[in-house]
Design an enzyme around this catalytic site. Structure first.
Site, PDB file in Angstrom:
ATOM      1  N   ARG A 167       0.828  -1.210   0.000  1.00  0.00           N
ATOM      2  CA  ARG A 167       0.000   0.000   0.000  1.00  0.00           C
ATOM      3  C   ARG A 167       0.865   1.263   0.000  1.00  0.00           C
ATOM      4  O   ARG A 167       0.452   2.301   0.512  1.00  0.00           O
ATOM      5  CB  ARG A 167      -0.927   0.004   1.223  1.00  0.00           C
ATOM      6  CG  ARG A 167      -1.866  -1.195   1.260  1.00  0.00           C
ATOM      7  CD  ARG A 167      -2.705  -1.201   2.513  1.00  0.00           C
ATOM      8  NE  ARG A 167      -3.555  -2.386   2.592  1.00  0.00           N
ATOM      9  CZ  ARG A 167      -4.389  -2.651   3.593  1.00  0.00           C
ATOM     10  NH1 ARG A 167      -4.463  -1.814   4.634  1.00  0.00           N
ATOM     11  NH2 ARG A 167      -5.123  -3.745   3.586  1.00  0.00           N
ATOM     12  N   CYS A 186      -2.306  15.486 -14.198  1.00  0.00           N
ATOM     13  CA  CYS A 186      -2.074  14.589 -15.336  1.00  0.00           C
ATOM     14  C   CYS A 186      -1.417  13.303 -14.843  1.00  0.00           C
ATOM     15  O   CYS A 186      -1.854  12.209 -15.179  1.00  0.00           O
ATOM     16  CB  CYS A 186      -1.195  15.273 -16.385  1.00  0.00           C
ATOM     17  SG  CYS A 186      -1.967  16.690 -17.176  1.00  0.00           S
TER      18      CYS A 186
END
Length: 318
Positions: A167, A186
């Site tokens: 994680r 982006c």
């Protein structure tokens, strides 16, 4: 344009050679795609990847000049997270950091046009305001419970506690904050993976401006991988970037064709101060790019939203 499955039926794109191969694939087989936001048309293909061996050298594009000060300055600015301006990212602060890497200061940044975009100016809270982009989300993500989450430091702490953790990622994609951003992210998220002392960083980018933007994104995330390797005592080994939409603006085609004719030059080396074990302690004195040689600069106009959807933005706020 070919069938989409054919566009991913190729060997892996590796290194600068892979970057040029991806560029050529877009030029030869990309589909026409208009862009309402900027009004500029592109050639586009979906679902591509680039890989870089970080043990072979530092992946700066050499077939055109990429300004190192802009790359390193922007990443340090992201890492700072806008704490000086109430978690809102400041173009002026970016300029100060980037100029610290330069012998001769300049007067604008790669983000200045976005700070001045017609669609954003009515939302800006101070000159040069860019809102809660990237670094703000990495370091001060606002939770629904009113507290702030430092995703980057949490990632580092988790990795120090358990190098096998799956994680170890941070995200800049926060839909609740889009109306506070000069430009939604982006490059959306990144994840690190540490196996037998080697560190891999995988970044997902929803929208990839192959000619102008990606030559910055590659060394930026390579530098981040090296910094994290320094802090976590791991060997930076692999950088992978996955692109949702890889595109070349049609007003960049001529420059891209020129770049494809150029010979790839040897990779430079990155030197970091090995004593630094805190991600917030890096500065221009502790980051050195050595031996970077490139072909001449190839210029291009960045596509920026010049429309004024003020009513839409006000609706989102309400």
């Amino acid at each position: 344009m070919r069938q989409m499955i054919e566009l991913v039926d190729h060997p892996p794109f590796i290194g600068e050679k892979g970057y040029l191969e991806l560029s050529e694939l877009i030029l030869r087989h990309g589909g026409d795609k208009g862009t309402k936001r900027t009004g500029e048309d592109v050639l586009s293909i979906p679902n591509q990847q680039l890989h870089f061996d970080l043990t072979a050298g530092f992946p700066m594009i050499t077939t055109k000049l990429v300004p190192w000060a802009a790359v390193a300055g922007e990443l340090l600015w992201f890492l700072e997270g806008g704490y000086r301006t109430g978690a809102r990212m400041s173009d002026g602060r970016l300029l100060d950091i980037s100029n610290s890497f330069r012998k001769k200061p300049i007067g604008d940044t790669i983000w200045t046009d976005n700070a001045l975009a017609d669609s954003w100016l009515p939302k800006a809270q101070f000159p040069g305001d860019l809102g809660t982009i990237y670094g703000s989300q990495w370091r001060t993500w606002k939770s629904p419970y009113g507290d702030e989450i430092d995703q980057l430091q949490n990632l580092i702490n988790r990795a120090k506690n358990d190098r096998n953790d799956r994680r170890l990622l941070a995200s800049a994609w926060n839909p609740a904050d889009f109306f506070k951003m000069a430009l939604p992210p982006c490059h959306v998220l990144f994840q690190i993976n540490i196996i037998e002392g080697q560190l891999a960083l995988h970044m997902y980018q929803r929208s990839a401006d192959i000619f102008l933007g990606v030559p910055f994104n590659i060394p930026s995330y390579a530098l981040l991988a090296h910094m994290l390797g320094n802090v976590l005592d791991a060997q930076p080994s692999l950088l992978t970037i996955s692109f949702g939409d890889s595109h070349i603006y049609k007003n960049h085609i001529e420059q891209m064709e020129t770049q494809l004719t150029r010979e790839i030059l040897p990779m430079p080396q990155l030197l970091l101060d090995p004593r630094i074990n805190d991600i917030d302690s890096f500065d221009h004195n502790s980051i050195v790019l050595q031996g970077y040689k490139s072909h001449k600069k190839l210029g291009g106009v960045m596509a920026v939203d010049r429309k004024k959807p003020v009513e839409q933005l006000q609706t989102i706020e309400q």
